[in-house]
Write an enzyme that holds these catalytic residues in place. Structure first.
Site, PDB file in Angstrom:
ATOM      1  CB  THR A  48      47.916 -15.016  66.612  1.00  0.00           C
ATOM      2  OG1 THR A  48      47.512 -15.924  67.909  1.00  0.00           O
ATOM      3  CG2 THR A  48      46.823 -13.998  66.445  1.00  0.00           C
ATOM      4  CB  CYS A  68      43.927 -19.616  72.177  1.00  0.00           C
ATOM      5  SG  CYS A  68      44.599 -18.198  73.153  1.00  0.00           S
ATOM      6  CG  ASN A 107      36.624 -18.567  69.243  1.00  0.00           C
ATOM      7  OD1 ASN A 107      37.143 -18.668  70.240  1.00  0.00           O
ATOM      8  ND2 ASN A 107      36.934 -18.780  68.173  1.00  0.00           N
ATOM      9  CG  ASN A 117      40.552 -20.709  70.047  1.00  0.00           C
ATOM     10  OD1 ASN A 117      41.710 -20.981  69.523  1.00  0.00           O
ATOM     11  ND2 ASN A 117      40.410 -19.694  70.947  1.00  0.00           N
TER      12      ASN A 117
HETATM   13  C1  LIG Z   1      43.419  -9.346  71.019  1.00  0.00           C
HETATM   14  C2  LIG Z   1      42.957 -10.414  70.417  1.00  0.00           C
HETATM   15  C3  LIG Z   1      42.551 -11.455  70.936  1.00  0.00           C
HETATM   16  C4  LIG Z   1      42.007 -12.637  70.128  1.00  0.00           C
HETATM   17  N1  LIG Z   1      41.145 -13.612  70.895  1.00  0.00           N
HETATM   18  C5  LIG Z   1      41.109 -14.828  70.121  1.00  0.00           C
HETATM   19  C6  LIG Z   1      40.081 -15.793  70.762  1.00  0.00           C
HETATM   20  O1  LIG Z   1      39.553 -15.547  71.679  1.00  0.00           O
HETATM   21  N2  LIG Z   1      39.613 -16.775  70.093  1.00  0.00           N
HETATM   22  C7  LIG Z   1      40.277 -17.002  68.792  1.00  0.00           C
HETATM   23  O2  LIG Z   1      39.758 -18.056  67.991  1.00  0.00           O
HETATM   24  N3  LIG Z   1      41.049 -16.288  68.315  1.00  0.00           N
HETATM   25  C8  LIG Z   1      41.552 -15.072  68.856  1.00  0.00           C
HETATM   26  N4  LIG Z   1      42.282 -14.089  68.264  1.00  0.00           N
HETATM   27  C9  LIG Z   1      42.455 -14.278  66.969  1.00  0.00           C
HETATM   28  C10 LIG Z   1      42.079 -13.685  66.030  1.00  0.00           C
HETATM   29  O3  LIG Z   1      40.642 -13.891  65.969  1.00  0.00           O
HETATM   30  C11 LIG Z   1      42.449 -13.879  64.488  1.00  0.00           C
HETATM   31  O4  LIG Z   1      42.620 -15.183  64.210  1.00  0.00           O
HETATM   32  C12 LIG Z   1      44.029 -13.267  64.458  1.00  0.00           C
HETATM   33  O5  LIG Z   1      44.046 -12.195  64.995  1.00  0.00           O
HETATM   34  C13 LIG Z   1      44.338 -13.164  62.833  1.00  0.00           C
HETATM   35  O6  LIG Z   1      43.405 -12.188  62.108  1.00  0.00           O
HETATM   36  P1  LIG Z   1      43.855 -10.440  61.880  1.00  0.00           P
HETATM   37  O7  LIG Z   1      45.241 -10.278  61.561  1.00  0.00           O
HETATM   38  O8  LIG Z   1      42.758 -10.025  61.229  1.00  0.00           O
HETATM   39  O9  LIG Z   1      43.643  -9.988  63.426  1.00  0.00           O
HETATM   40  C14 LIG Z   1      42.463 -12.933  68.986  1.00  0.00           C
HETATM   41  C15 LIG Z   1      43.356 -11.781  68.453  1.00  0.00           C
HETATM   42  C16 LIG Z   1      43.630 -10.534  68.874  1.00  0.00           C
HETATM   43  C17 LIG Z   1      44.349  -9.658  68.256  1.00  0.00           C
END
Ligand SMILES: Cc1cc2nc3c(=O)[nH]c(=O)nc-3n(C[C@H](O)[C@H](O)[C@H](O)COP(=O)(O)O)c2cc1C
Ligand SMILES: Cc1cc2nc3c(=O)[nH]c(=O)nc-3n(C[C@H](O)[C@H](O)[C@H](O)COP(=O)(O)OP(=O)(O)OC[C@H]3O[C@@H](n4cnc5c(N)ncnc54)[C@H](O)[C@@H]3O)c2cc1C
Ligand code: FES
Lengths: 252, 303
Positions: free
Chosen positions: B192, B129, B99, B126
């Site tokens: 997110t 973010c 990523n 990504n």
């Molecule tokens: C603690 C945390 C850290 C995350 N870090 C990244 C990241 O480094 N790169 C990225 O593309 N998404 C990151 N995300 C987003 C997740 O990959 C995902 O898109 C998002 O949480 C929605 O999916 P979920 O509801 O199943 O968690 C992060 C999410 C969380 C909760």
């Protein structure tokens, strides 16, 4: 196995004060590998995030946790009845490394008192425990600490029980006589203890809190500021690098 | 038993369940609980050219059926990822997705070029973010900016390229189409949703960064809607994520149009979720006499 996600049976439930509960969780596999100062990550029905709760004691196949109702999650937990199943991830974190041959002081403040019990049990009887509470109604675990054989000093902020004052007051009197300090409690208390420890050149280890998601070191959510030797700040993680840190490296 | 394998942009996954970036780090911790091959693939923690310390704490807040995070792309940098993490990850018998994140177009191109010369199976860009001031989300905001960054990166990318889309846009289909036009091999969505919580006793935001990215079951319907719309708008594979927490959610996300899924926040609630979801998928497919999980994709009936 370092840690696992497992169901435990709630085999004992006691109310220590109107808001503090003492739970006995039965799970022999997890109990067997749990050390003082480690914590459990407790699944709360209906909540996305688990709640970190320290291990208060281990007796045979029972892990004991003592927690205070602080919000919705701990309230839901407090409503579990004996016989119900509670899912935990445990044991987590580094825990306290308790030296057997040193004069140790264990300091607990408020809901930071319970994790010190398992620690004190591991130490020799020339160790001291100082527990501080808000007032008489908040005092917990006195009988349990007396059984450890350590010298027990209790304080209350308003003098309604034990010594009138903060844990640092009796600490000042004995600090020259001890080798190492272990502490758990509210951040201002830990900070004051660490200042005192530094002034007297005593090693001091503190257990810190931070909001957590995974609890195992994967999400990098539970960061705390740590001073590097060159004075710059970096982040470590309470769930994996901690919860116990050398107080000198904490960025208060 | 039905076949759970899927093929995304030429890469074979043993099952359609991928760990979402940032929720599993580089796999070591969850790898203590089960072999990482329970996942069809792992999207590793967002990696930048240089090490990043991340945001000051607190970084986490709970919400009703979900959470906010503002970790802020804390990561050890591309070199560490490539030299230390990747050799171990490659032995785990699962698809490894890097990523990649950055602050400038040049950063994105450089890290893609670096990663292209490694053993990673795919690169997920990504550009979504929400937690860093210069961390990519600005590249994911409009179809124009997505097209620009995707075509720039494409020139350096020798691996299948996934563009991870932000839900914080007015029309997700235009953004997805822009990624496709510029050469993306697949899209993943959703990252997110930007959110905020305030501690009413202190009047301060719970998260030090003030805002954070919302994830977990509460965002699931938004994610299903966006995957449904995007599937109809593009021809490239769609990886659906956002709030999936049960096998039923996985089935639903695939029916909406996902060719594969990612799971993130559910790992915090139940680390064993990937195993339960694949068992559930097997059960569902067998009950419905389907031979392959791919038969589920896009089968929602809307007439
Ligand atoms: C603690 C945390 C850290 C995350 N870090 C990244 C990241 O480094 N790169 C990225 O593309 N998404 C990151 N995300 C987003 C997740 O990959 C995902 O898109 C998002 O949480 C929605 O999916 P979920 O509801 O199943 O968690 C992060 C999410 C969380 C909760
Ligand atoms: C390593 C560690 C050990 C702990 N041990 C104990 C213990 O032995 N006994 C005890 O009573 N409490 C302990 N705590 C604090 C306990 O985790 C919180 O009181 C609890 O999470 C509050 O949850 P809630 O739903 O009742 O409160 P809410 O305020 O509704 O919780 C909302 C969110 O914030 C988080 N949160 C709130 N306060 C804290 C806090 N102080 N620390 C970490 N997260 C917090 C919750 O986990 C939840 O995700 C410990 C915390 C840590 C980090
Ligand atoms: S809570 Fe995930 S790293 Fe500590």
């Amino acid at each position: 196995m370092k840690f696992d996600v497992q169901d435990c049976t709630l085999v004992g439930k006691y109310r220590l004060t109107p808001t503090i509960y003492d739970f006995r969780l039965k799970n022999s596999q997890l109990a067997e590998i749990t050390k003082p100062g480690q914590f459990t990550h407790v699944l709360i029905p209906g909540k996305t995030l688990r709640r970190p709760v320290s291990v208060c004691d281990v007796e045979g196949d029972i892990i004991r946790i003592v927690f205070e109702i602080r919000g919705d999650g701990t309230r839901i937990l407090s409503e579990c009845e004996v016989g119900s199943v509670i899912n935990i991830i445990a044991p987590l974190g580094n825990g306290f490394n308790i030296p057997k041959d040193k004069k140790t002081v264990f300091i607990g403040g408020g809901i930071g008192v319970p994790p010190m019990l398992y620690c004190a049990e591991q130490a020799g009887s020339n160790s001291v425990v100082i527990n501080g509470f808000r007032d008489k109604s908040a005092v917990i675990l006195s009988e349990d600490f007396k059984k450890t054989g350590c010298r027990l000093i209790e304080t209350t902020d308003n003098g309604t029980y034990g010594i009138n004052g903060f844990v640092t007051d009796p600490l000042k009197e004995i600090i020259d006589d001890i080798d190492v300090i272990f502490a758990c409690g509210p951040t201002p208390m830990l900070k004051n203890i660490s200042i005192l420890a530094k002034a007297h050149n005593k090693p001091c280890f503190v257990s810190l809190e931070q909001r957590m998601a995974c609890g195992i070191g994967a999400c990098l959510g539970c960061a705390v500021g740590i001073k590097k030797s060159d004075g710059s700040i970096t982040y470590k993680h309470v769930c994996k690098d901690g919860p116990v840190f050398n107080s000198e490296e904490v960025d208060w | 038993m039905a076949d759970l394998s899927v093929n995304i942009a030429g890469v074979e996954f043993s099952n359609p369940i991928i760990a979402a970036s940032g929720t599993i780090g580089f796999g070591h911790e969850y790898g203590e609980l089960y072999p990482l091959s329970v996942f069809g693939g792992i999207s590793c923690k967002g990696t930048t050219l240089e090490e990043r310390l991340g945001n000051p704490p607190p970084r986490i807040a709970e919400t009703s059926m979900g959470m906010l995070n503002a970790v802020g792309l804390q990561n050890p940098g591309a070199e560490h990822f490539i030299n230390v993490e990747l050799p171990w990850l490659k032995k785990q018998n699962t698809v490894i997705i890097a990523n990649a994140a950055g602050s400038t177009e040049n950063d994105y191109c450089k890290i893609t070029e670096l990663l292209s010369d490694t053993d990673v199976d795919m690169i997920e860009l990504n550009i979504s973010c929400p937690n860093v001031k210069a961390g990519g989300a600005q590249f994911g905001k409009s179809p124009q900016s997505v097209e620009k960054i995707t075509s720039a990166v494409r020139k350096y990318c020798k691996k299948p390229l996934i563009i991870k889309l932000s839900p914080n846009v007015s029309d997700i289909t235009e953004v997805a189409r822009a990624a496709e036009c510029a050469g993306a091999d697949a899209v993943s969505l959703i990252n997110t949703l930007t959110g905020m919580r305030i501690d009413i006793n202190t009047r301060r935001p719970i998260i030090k960064n003030v805002t954070g990215g919302m994830s977990g079951p509460a965002v699931f319907p938004v994610a299903v809607r966006m995957v449904y719309q995007v599937k109809k708008a593009v021809k490239i594979p769609v990886i659906g994520l956002g709030g999936i927490s049960t096998w039923q959610d996985a089935v639903e996300m695939m029916m909406a149009g996902a060719d594969a899924i990612q799971i993130g926040t559910v790992l915090f609630t139940d680390p064993y979720a990937p195993i339960k979801i694949s068992e559930g998928l097997h059960g569902w497919l067998d009950t419905h006499e389907m031979k392959s999980v791919t038969e589920l994709t896009g089968t929602v009936i809307t007439d």
